[in-house]
Design a protein around this motif. Structure first.
Motif, PDB file in Angstrom:
ATOM      1  N   GLU A 166      82.500 154.280  74.569  1.00 54.26           N
ATOM      2  CA  GLU A 166      81.665 153.147  74.975  1.00 54.26           C
ATOM      3  C   GLU A 166      81.093 152.522  73.701  1.00 54.26           C
ATOM      4  O   GLU A 166      80.434 153.198  72.907  1.00 54.26           O
ATOM      5  CB  GLU A 166      80.559 153.627  75.908  1.00 54.26           C
ATOM      6  CG  GLU A 166      79.920 152.535  76.744  1.00 54.26           C
ATOM      7  CD  GLU A 166      78.854 151.775  75.976  1.00 54.26           C
ATOM      8  OE1 GLU A 166      78.776 150.545  76.134  1.00 54.26           O
ATOM      9  OE2 GLU A 166      78.112 152.422  75.214  1.00 54.26           O
ATOM     10  N   ARG A 167      81.392 151.254  73.494  1.00 50.80           N
ATOM     11  CA  ARG A 167      81.118 150.615  72.208  1.00 50.80           C
ATOM     12  C   ARG A 167      79.626 150.562  71.861  1.00 50.80           C
ATOM     13  O   ARG A 167      79.236 150.767  70.703  1.00 50.80           O
ATOM     14  CB  ARG A 167      81.697 149.198  72.193  1.00 50.80           C
ATOM     15  CG  ARG A 167      83.223 149.153  72.219  1.00 50.80           C
ATOM     16  CD  ARG A 167      83.709 147.714  72.172  1.00 50.80           C
ATOM     17  NE  ARG A 167      85.162 147.608  72.271  1.00 50.80           N
ATOM     18  CZ  ARG A 167      85.997 147.663  71.225  1.00 50.80           C
ATOM     19  NH1 ARG A 167      85.516 147.831  70.004  1.00 50.80           N
ATOM     20  NH2 ARG A 167      87.300 147.535  71.416  1.00 50.80           N
ATOM     21  N   ARG A 168      78.768 150.293  72.819  1.00 46.41           N
ATOM     22  CA  ARG A 168      77.358 150.106  72.505  1.00 46.41           C
ATOM     23  C   ARG A 168      76.698 151.399  72.038  1.00 46.41           C
ATOM     24  O   ARG A 168      75.911 151.411  71.086  1.00 46.41           O
ATOM     25  CB  ARG A 168      76.617 149.539  73.717  1.00 46.41           C
ATOM     26  CG  ARG A 168      77.022 148.110  74.076  1.00 46.41           C
ATOM     27  CD  ARG A 168      76.265 147.625  75.302  1.00 46.41           C
ATOM     28  NE  ARG A 168      76.623 146.255  75.648  1.00 46.41           N
ATOM     29  CZ  ARG A 168      77.688 145.920  76.376  1.00 46.41           C
ATOM     30  NH1 ARG A 168      78.493 146.874  76.825  1.00 46.41           N
ATOM     31  NH2 ARG A 168      77.944 144.659  76.651  1.00 46.41           N
ATOM     32  N   SER A 169      77.010 152.484  72.729  1.00 43.37           N
ATOM     33  CA  SER A 169      76.399 153.765  72.369  1.00 43.37           C
ATOM     34  C   SER A 169      77.217 154.538  71.343  1.00 43.37           C
ATOM     35  O   SER A 169      76.698 155.432  70.675  1.00 43.37           O
ATOM     36  CB  SER A 169      76.208 154.628  73.623  1.00 43.37           C
ATOM     37  OG  SER A 169      77.475 154.967  74.176  1.00 43.37           O
ATOM     38  N   GLY A 170      78.520 154.213  71.247  1.00 43.77           N
ATOM     39  CA  GLY A 170      79.385 154.937  70.325  1.00 43.77           C
ATOM     40  C   GLY A 170      79.726 156.339  70.786  1.00 43.77           C
ATOM     41  O   GLY A 170      80.201 157.160  69.990  1.00 43.77           O
ATOM     42  N   THR A 171      79.514 156.631  72.065  1.00 40.91           N
ATOM     43  CA  THR A 171      79.779 157.971  72.593  1.00 40.91           C
ATOM     44  C   THR A 171      80.921 157.944  73.595  1.00 40.91           C
ATOM     45  O   THR A 171      81.320 156.889  74.092  1.00 40.91           O
ATOM     46  CB  THR A 171      78.528 158.549  73.271  1.00 40.91           C
ATOM     47  OG1 THR A 171      78.126 157.654  74.319  1.00 40.91           O
ATOM     48  CG2 THR A 171      77.392 158.688  72.277  1.00 40.91           C
ATOM     49  N   ARG A 172      81.433 159.132  73.897  1.00 36.03           N
ATOM     50  CA  ARG A 172      82.533 159.246  74.837  1.00 36.03           C
ATOM     51  C   ARG A 172      82.086 158.910  76.256  1.00 36.03           C
ATOM     52  O   ARG A 172      81.030 159.334  76.689  1.00 36.03           O
ATOM     53  CB  ARG A 172      83.111 160.663  74.820  1.00 36.03           C
ATOM     54  CG  ARG A 172      83.747 161.065  73.520  1.00 36.03           C
ATOM     55  CD  ARG A 172      84.308 162.466  73.601  1.00 36.03           C
ATOM     56  NE  ARG A 172      83.282 163.460  73.900  1.00 36.03           N
ATOM     57  CZ  ARG A 172      83.526 164.750  74.111  1.00 36.03           C
ATOM     58  NH1 ARG A 172      84.773 165.196  74.057  1.00 36.03           N
ATOM     59  NH2 ARG A 172      82.553 165.586  74.361  1.00 36.03           N
ATOM     60  N   SER A 173      82.942 158.185  76.957  1.00 36.95           N
ATOM     61  CA  SER A 173      82.695 157.946  78.374  1.00 36.95           C
ATOM     62  C   SER A 173      83.672 158.729  79.246  1.00 36.95           C
ATOM     63  O   SER A 173      83.379 159.021  80.401  1.00 36.95           O
ATOM     64  CB  SER A 173      82.796 156.455  78.702  1.00 36.95           C
ATOM     65  OG  SER A 173      84.120 155.996  78.533  1.00 36.95           O
TER      66      SER A 173
ATOM     67  N   ASP B 238      83.834 146.421  76.135  1.00 38.23           N
ATOM     68  CA  ASP B 238      82.896 147.533  76.239  1.00 38.23           C
ATOM     69  C   ASP B 238      83.483 148.880  75.812  1.00 38.23           C
ATOM     70  O   ASP B 238      82.717 149.821  75.564  1.00 38.23           O
ATOM     71  CB  ASP B 238      82.387 147.663  77.683  1.00 38.23           C
ATOM     72  CG  ASP B 238      81.557 146.470  78.110  1.00 38.23           C
ATOM     73  OD1 ASP B 238      80.891 145.875  77.247  1.00 38.23           O
ATOM     74  OD2 ASP B 238      81.597 146.117  79.306  1.00 38.23           O
ATOM     75  N   TYR B 239      84.816 148.981  75.766  1.00 35.68           N
ATOM     76  CA  TYR B 239      85.433 150.280  75.519  1.00 35.68           C
ATOM     77  C   TYR B 239      86.563 150.174  74.495  1.00 35.68           C
ATOM     78  O   TYR B 239      87.226 149.139  74.376  1.00 35.68           O
ATOM     79  CB  TYR B 239      85.991 150.870  76.821  1.00 35.68           C
ATOM     80  CG  TYR B 239      84.939 151.122  77.874  1.00 35.68           C
ATOM     81  CD1 TYR B 239      84.211 152.304  77.898  1.00 35.68           C
ATOM     82  CD2 TYR B 239      84.669 150.159  78.850  1.00 35.68           C
ATOM     83  CE1 TYR B 239      83.247 152.528  78.865  1.00 35.68           C
ATOM     84  CE2 TYR B 239      83.701 150.377  79.815  1.00 35.68           C
ATOM     85  CZ  TYR B 239      82.992 151.563  79.814  1.00 35.68           C
ATOM     86  OH  TYR B 239      82.029 151.780  80.768  1.00 35.68           O
TER      87      TYR B 239
END
Length: 441
Positions: free
Chosen positions: A63-70, A100-101
């Motif tokens: 997830e681009r905004r948080s930089g974490t795995r979705s 977004d991803y």
């Protein structure tokens, strides 16, 4: 080689028959069993794993905004140029919401995840091809034929983020009467292994992990579809996000046309239901069930008969399509008068059928048209409702609701659900469906 040499020697030199060996003396140790040549043994699982572990990778959707795995899945390399095969459902967020991803691969021995680009997709068969920016030293060969029934196979992937895993299982052939081709694999395919390879002991891929029902019941995408997609991907040029959406739309349109032609190519079978005849198993891919709940306290009887395609097409985590389903409810009563039965019957008609999964971001609201129609002398109240796909113009979900009106204390309420069809095809299928209603008295 030893067996061939021995056979040649025996063919050239006559040998007198050997006398039987004398029985062992009492108390003497038994002779050891004959050894089996190493080449005749099935490959050791650990040897296969060590040889090909580096050709399987974990897919991470970021997830681009948080930089974490979705979400996570698996992939495997199929070309020296860094092409890898995975499931469409693993990378669907990158197709539907590229703003977004993004996707990346975690390779064995690599310090950091490797970015990848999405090259091509096959939404109907749940496949995708991604590619790294750098070449790879080893990759899998896609088998050109199906293994024999009962063959020993090995599924690989990254179950539940536990690292690369290999699972032994058995090949059980194609699922019979399926709308979308799947192979039955008797082995544990767990979440996170989606997109990983299932292969022979020689390391040749025969299927792509796609789904599980638990209890060692797994499903694979046949390798022929991966070969076809890879051939296109090797020729594909860099394409933007809209081009990938257009590809998905074209594949969905082609699929609904195939299903429509399949259904219209045969007459609608009719199933007896009380004093009526209703559409029966309209296509071998439909699974049908019937039931009549028994409650002595209830002054009426409702018999259900339903058919549906058990497979669908995954567009996104909140949107499914490619569904054909219908439900008949035959209501009758010997105790209710006409007015009370009319109230019951109206309540049945007002119930919405189970909706195909989608959100407001995926589809518009339903728009309905209702009218009274005559079906070969049988009066019927009918409503046709449609909702449009927002990202895939020209595709719709359609629901037909109908109820017979010829009797005061009995009737059939029916609904047809079609997901992902053009307006013209949906209306034609609904018309044919409605024409299969009749009264036998």
């Amino acid at each position: 080689m030893f067996a061939f040499i021995l056979a040649a020697v025996l063919a050239q030199s006559p040998v007198a028959p050997a006398e039987p060996s004398p029985p062992p003396a009492p108390g003497a140790p038994e002779a050891p069993p004959p050894t089996v040549p190493l080449g005749a043994l099935p490959p050791a699982t650990h040897e296969l794993f060590q040889r090909i572990e580096g050709q399987v990778a974990q897919v991470r959707i970021i997830e681009r905004r948080s930089g974490t795995r979705s979400s996570i899945g698996s992939a495997f390399f199929v070309s020296a140029a860094g092409h890898a095969v995975t499931n469409y459902h693993v990378i669907s967020d990158v197709v539907i919401h590229p703003e977004d991803y993004k996707a990346e691969l975690v390779l064995k021995g690599a310090g950091e995840p490797v970015p990848v680009r999405l090259v091509d997709v096959d939404v109907v068969h749940d496949l995708a091809v991604i590619q790294t920016a750098t070449p790879v030293q080893s990759f899998f060969v896609l088998e050109d034929r199906e293994p024999p029934q009962g063959a020993r196979l090995f599924a690989m992937g990254n179950p539940r983020d536990l690292g690369t895993t290999i699972v032994e299982g058995t090949y059980n052939g194609f699922i019979h009467d399926a709308l979308y081709e799947r192979l039955h694999f008797s082995g544990a395919i767990n979440p996170g292994m989606s997109g990983g390879p299932t292969l022979t002991g020689e390391g040749r891929v025969v299927g792509v992990n796609v789904a599980t029902m638990g209890n060692q019941v797994g499903f694979l995408v046949p390798v022929k579809h991966a070969r076809e997609l890879l051939a296109r991907a090797l020729e594909a040029k860099d394409r933007g996000a809209q081009a990938l959406l257009d590809t998905v739309r074209a594949q969905l349109l082609d699929n609904q046309q195939r299903v429509t032609e399949r259904l219209l190519g045969e007459p609608v079978p009719r199933q007896a239901l009380g004093s009526y005849r209703v559409p029966g198993r309209w296509g071998s891919f439909l699974k049908c069930w019937g039931d009549t709940p028994h409650d002595p306290e209830v002054p009426y009887t409702v018999t259900n008969y339903q058919c549906s395609s058990e497979e669908d097409i995954f567009v996104s985590s909140r949107h499914r399509t490619g569904v054909v389903a219908f439900l008949h409810q035959h209501a009758t009563s010997q105790k209710l008068g006409a007015l009370r039965f009319a109230s019951l019957y109206s309540a049945l008609y007002s119930q919405d059928p189970d909706a195909v999964e989608a959100t407001r971001q995926d589809v518009t609201n339903y728009r309905c048209q209702s009218e009274f129609v005559d079906v070969a002398g049988l009066p019927v109240r009918a409503a046709l409702c449609m909702r449009a796909y927002r990202k895939f113009p020209g595709l719709y979900d359609l629901v037909l609701r109908a109820a017979t009106l010829n009797a005061s204390t009995s009737g059939v309420d029916t609904s047809l659900t079609l997901a992902g069809f053009t307006a013209d095809n949906g209306r034609e299928l609904a018309r044919r469906y409605l024409e299969a209603l009749s009264w036998t008295k």
